[in-house]
Scaffold this motif. Structure first.
Motif, short mmCIF file in Angstrom:
data_model
loop_
_atom_site.label_atom_id
_atom_site.label_comp_id
_atom_site.label_asym_id
_atom_site.label_seq_id
_atom_site.Cartn_x
_atom_site.Cartn_y
_atom_site.Cartn_z
N ALA A 1 68.13 57.15 27.10
CA ALA A 1 67.04 56.95 26.15
C ALA A 1 67.03 58.04 25.10
O ALA A 1 66.89 57.77 23.90
N LEU A 2 67.21 59.29 25.52
CA LEU A 2 67.21 60.42 24.59
C LEU A 2 68.36 60.30 23.59
O LEU A 2 68.17 60.44 22.38
N ALA A 3 69.56 60.02 24.09
CA ALA A 3 70.74 59.92 23.22
C ALA A 3 70.59 58.78 22.21
O ALA A 3 70.92 58.94 21.02
N MET A 4 70.11 57.64 22.65
CA MET A 4 69.96 56.48 21.76
C MET A 4 68.98 56.77 20.63
O MET A 4 69.22 56.44 19.48
N GLN A 5 67.87 57.42 20.98
CA GLN A 5 66.84 57.68 19.97
C GLN A 5 67.21 58.83 19.05
O GLN A 5 66.84 58.83 17.87
N ALA A 6 67.94 59.82 19.55
CA ALA A 6 68.30 60.99 18.74
C ALA A 6 69.54 60.76 17.90
O ALA A 6 69.84 61.55 17.00
N GLY A 7 70.30 59.69 18.20
CA GLY A 7 71.55 59.46 17.50
C GLY A 7 72.66 60.38 17.97
O GLY A 7 73.50 60.80 17.19
N LEU A 8 72.64 60.69 19.25
CA LEU A 8 73.61 61.61 19.84
C LEU A 8 74.75 60.86 20.52
O LEU A 8 74.51 59.86 21.22
N THR A 9 75.96 61.36 20.36
CA THR A 9 77.03 61.00 21.28
C THR A 9 76.97 62.04 22.38
O THR A 9 77.07 63.24 22.12
N LEU A 10 76.78 61.58 23.61
CA LEU A 10 76.52 62.50 24.73
C LEU A 10 77.40 62.14 25.92
O LEU A 10 77.40 60.99 26.38
N HIS A 11 78.17 63.12 26.37
CA HIS A 11 79.01 62.95 27.55
C HIS A 11 78.54 63.93 28.62
O HIS A 11 78.48 65.14 28.37
N ILE A 12 78.23 63.40 29.79
CA ILE A 12 77.80 64.20 30.93
C ILE A 12 78.74 63.90 32.08
O ILE A 12 78.92 62.75 32.46
N ARG A 13 79.33 64.95 32.61
CA ARG A 13 80.31 64.77 33.68
C ARG A 13 80.02 65.77 34.80
O ARG A 13 79.97 66.97 34.56
N VAL A 14 79.80 65.24 36.00
CA VAL A 14 79.64 66.09 37.17
C VAL A 14 81.01 66.24 37.81
O VAL A 14 81.58 65.26 38.31
N LEU A 15 81.55 67.45 37.76
CA LEU A 15 82.87 67.68 38.33
C LEU A 15 82.81 67.69 39.86
O LEU A 15 83.70 67.15 40.51
#
Length: 194
Positions: free
Chosen positions: A140-154
């Motif tokens: 929701a945050l990324a869509m509204q802010a216009g962010l490309t966001l990658h989250i990776r749990v190693l």
């Protein structure tokens, strides 16, 4: 001072947020979800931004609507705060360790919203916070802010540690991305716009 101030009211939630990117990490947060309040406090502290957020939601149902709608409101506030993106780094990246857990968060104020959430988080509750809502919040945050966001749990075993590392990693990557750089004239793009 770059800030965004957003209010949103639906039949399920009533939320207000003020997000100042040029702050010191102070916050006043009350969503009715203790663990989520803790995560948002960490977001403010580790991004060096000031955050005021109040939410009332249908917690008698579950935490879903409140957490997701907070993501919507924070995304809108972030978009407003960052403005035309002139002079900022644009990109942010952070590897964040939290005891046995290690997370990587990369983001781009591209104007092209996208989320990659590469994490296998157990479907458990932390207080009344549903752990699986972590992905929904950041979507929701990324869509509204216009962010490309990658989250990776190693890797990681403790659900609290994994989620905390995600929020702190996002905060640090955000602080890097919105930092001003005197070498950036206009926006950091060969197109001249973001």
């Amino acid at each position: 001072m770059r800030s965004g101030n957003v209010e949103r009211k639906t039949l399920e939630t009533g939320i207000s947020a003020e997000w100042c990117l040029d702050g010191s990490g102070s916050c006043e947060i009350n969503t009715g979800i203790g663990f989520f309040d803790h995560m948002l406090t960490l977001l403010a502290k580790h991004s060096f931004s000031d955050l005021v957020m109040h939410a009332v939601g249908d917690l008698d149902v579950d935490s879903h609507h409140t957490v997701e709608d907070c993501g919507i409101v924070l995304g809108q506030a972030l978009k407003e705060a960052v403005g035309n993106k002139a002079g900022i780094h644009r990109y942010g990246n952070c590897f964040l360790p939290m005891d046995e857990a290690l997370v990587q968060v990369c983001l781009d104020f591209s104007g092209r919203p996208y989320l990659v959430f590469d994490a296998d988080i157990p479907k458990v509750q932390l207080g009344i916070y549903d752990a699986e809502m972590t992905e929904e919040f950041f979507r929701a945050l990324a869509m509204q802010a216009g962010l490309t966001l990658h989250i990776r749990v190693l890797y990681g075993k403790n659900t609290h540690h994994i989620i905390e590392a995600i929020f702190k990693g996002f905060a640090r990557a955000l602080a890097e991305a919105v930092a001003f750089d005197s070498r950036v004239h206009g926006v950091m793009s060969s197109k001249g716009t973001l």
